[in-house]
Design a protein around this motif. Structure first.
Motif, PDB file in Angstrom:
ATOM      1  N   ARG A  93       6.733  -3.983   2.434  1.00  0.00           N
ATOM      2  CA  ARG A  93       5.450  -3.721   1.788  1.00  0.00           C
ATOM      3  C   ARG A  93       5.576  -3.799   0.261  1.00  0.00           C
ATOM      4  O   ARG A  93       4.695  -4.327  -0.421  1.00  0.00           O
ATOM      5  N   PRO A 143      -0.503   1.310  -9.984  1.00  0.00           N
ATOM      6  CA  PRO A 143      -1.686   1.500  -9.134  1.00  0.00           C
ATOM      7  C   PRO A 143      -1.469   1.046  -7.694  1.00  0.00           C
ATOM      8  O   PRO A 143      -1.993   1.654  -6.754  1.00  0.00           O
ATOM      9  N   ASN A 144      -0.683  -0.012  -7.525  1.00  0.00           N
ATOM     10  CA  ASN A 144      -0.408  -0.512  -6.180  1.00  0.00           C
ATOM     11  C   ASN A 144       0.487   0.452  -5.398  1.00  0.00           C
ATOM     12  O   ASN A 144       0.295   0.654  -4.189  1.00  0.00           O
ATOM     13  N   LYS A 151       0.649   3.715  -5.932  1.00  0.00           N
ATOM     14  CA  LYS A 151      -0.179   4.890  -5.634  1.00  0.00           C
ATOM     15  C   LYS A 151      -1.076   4.634  -4.422  1.00  0.00           C
ATOM     16  O   LYS A 151      -1.257   5.511  -3.576  1.00  0.00           O
ATOM     17  N   LYS A 152      -1.609   3.449  -4.345  1.00  0.00           N
ATOM     18  CA  LYS A 152      -2.462   3.086  -3.206  1.00  0.00           C
ATOM     19  C   LYS A 152      -1.646   3.071  -1.915  1.00  0.00           C
ATOM     20  O   LYS A 152      -2.084   3.585  -0.879  1.00  0.00           O
ATOM     21  N   PHE A 153      -0.451   2.511  -1.986  1.00  0.00           N
ATOM     22  CA  PHE A 153       0.434   2.472  -0.829  1.00  0.00           C
ATOM     23  C   PHE A 153       0.854   3.885  -0.428  1.00  0.00           C
ATOM     24  O   PHE A 153       0.908   4.225   0.754  1.00  0.00           O
ATOM     25  N   LYS A 181      -0.780   6.654  -0.773  1.00  0.00           N
ATOM     26  CA  LYS A 181      -1.909   7.313  -0.103  1.00  0.00           C
ATOM     27  C   LYS A 181      -1.979   6.904   1.365  1.00  0.00           C
ATOM     28  O   LYS A 181      -2.212   7.729   2.255  1.00  0.00           O
ATOM     29  N   GLU A 182      -1.748   5.631   1.623  1.00  0.00           N
ATOM     30  CA  GLU A 182      -1.764   5.099   2.989  1.00  0.00           C
ATOM     31  C   GLU A 182      -0.537   5.564   3.768  1.00  0.00           C
ATOM     32  O   GLU A 182      -0.633   6.044   4.905  1.00  0.00           O
ATOM     33  N   ASN A 206       5.232   9.836  -5.636  1.00  0.00           N
ATOM     34  CA  ASN A 206       3.767   9.780  -5.495  1.00  0.00           C
ATOM     35  C   ASN A 206       3.302  10.456  -4.209  1.00  0.00           C
ATOM     36  O   ASN A 206       2.212  11.022  -4.161  1.00  0.00           O
ATOM     37  N   LYS A 250       1.134  14.558  -3.982  1.00  0.00           N
ATOM     38  CA  LYS A 250      -0.035  14.923  -3.189  1.00  0.00           C
ATOM     39  C   LYS A 250       0.227  16.073  -2.212  1.00  0.00           C
ATOM     40  O   LYS A 250      -0.703  16.563  -1.562  1.00  0.00           O
TER      41      LYS A 250
END
Length: 235
Positions: free
Chosen positions: A16, A47-48, A50-52, A54-55, A82, A86
């Motif tokens: 990924r 940003p990429n 962080k998005k990953f 979250k998923e 990251n 959370k």
């Protein structure tokens, strides 16, 4: 977790991350983190990641990834912290923080590691900060300083924090930069409490001058204050 399971999780994560690789960004970012071997940088924008994160944090295998230390690549650590940023369970968070801190070897990962839930437990986290500041590890100390800066310059501020940080004596560049960063924010947020320390010139030359420089560069400091601060640079 068996070796085969670890390998599968690692393979999934790296696949990924490499899908998001930006070679131009890799070249740029590698210059910013000279303590990290370029071969350990994939080149994925924040940003990429962080998005990953979250998923990925919602997947069962996330726990296996967090438990599998050390990682090889900077981006794996970025994904790791990251995910922890959370985390809402403070006991789990502290446990995982203690596990990953010894493996952090650069300012970029260190400074990005800033769990939101820390603000809800000021007394507990302050006790941890005191411990981190006594570490022999550069980035554990830096993490303690940055955590104090991020969480204790507003309602949880105490003037003793200024002295706590001033008592750190080291030649480590990345610690001294964090100290200067802390004092520049203290000047901005707690000016009346901090200005006396700057006026006394009791800090080391590098920290004193860099703290003033960073405060002067801030848009949150008015011009008159900037000119006043400049008077206390050590020549």
């Amino acid at each position: 977790m068996g070796n085969k399971d670890k390998a599968k999780v690692n393979e999934f994560v790296l696949e990924r991350l490499y899908e998001m690789q930006d070679m131009g960004y890799r070249d740029f970012h590698s210059k910013l983190v000279p303590t990290v071997d370029r071969e350990r940088i994939i080149g994925v924008r924040s940003p990429n990641i962080k998005k990953f994160a979250k998923e990925f944090s919602k997947m069962d295998i996330c726990e296996e990834f967090i438990a599998d230390l050390p990682h090889k690549y900077l981006e794996e650590y970025s994904l790791h912290i990251n995910i922890l940023n959370k985390e809402k369970n403070i006991e789990k968070l502290i446990e995982e923080t203690e596990k990953v801190l010894p493996y952090i070897d650069n300012w970029a990962i260190c400074d990005s590691f800033s769990p939101k839930v820390f603000k809800k437990y000021p007394e507990l986290i302050y006790e941890k900060i005191l411990k981190w500041l006594e570490s022999d590890d550069t980035y554990t100390v830096r993490f303690g300083i940055v955590t104090l800066m991020n969480n204790y310059l507003d309602e949880n501020f105490d003037k003793k924090h200024l002295d706590l940080i001033s008592n750190i004596k080291t030649d480590e560049y990345y610690i001294n930069m964090a100290i200067a960063w802390y004092y520049s924010y203290a000047i901005i947020k707690q000016y009346e409490e901090t200005i006396g320390l700057i006026e006394s010139k009791s800090l080391g030359k590098f920290v004193q001058n860099k703290s003033i420089q960073k405060a002067v560069e801030s848009r949150r400091v008015d011009d008159d204050t900037k000119e006043y601060l400049k008077k206390f640079k050590i020549k």
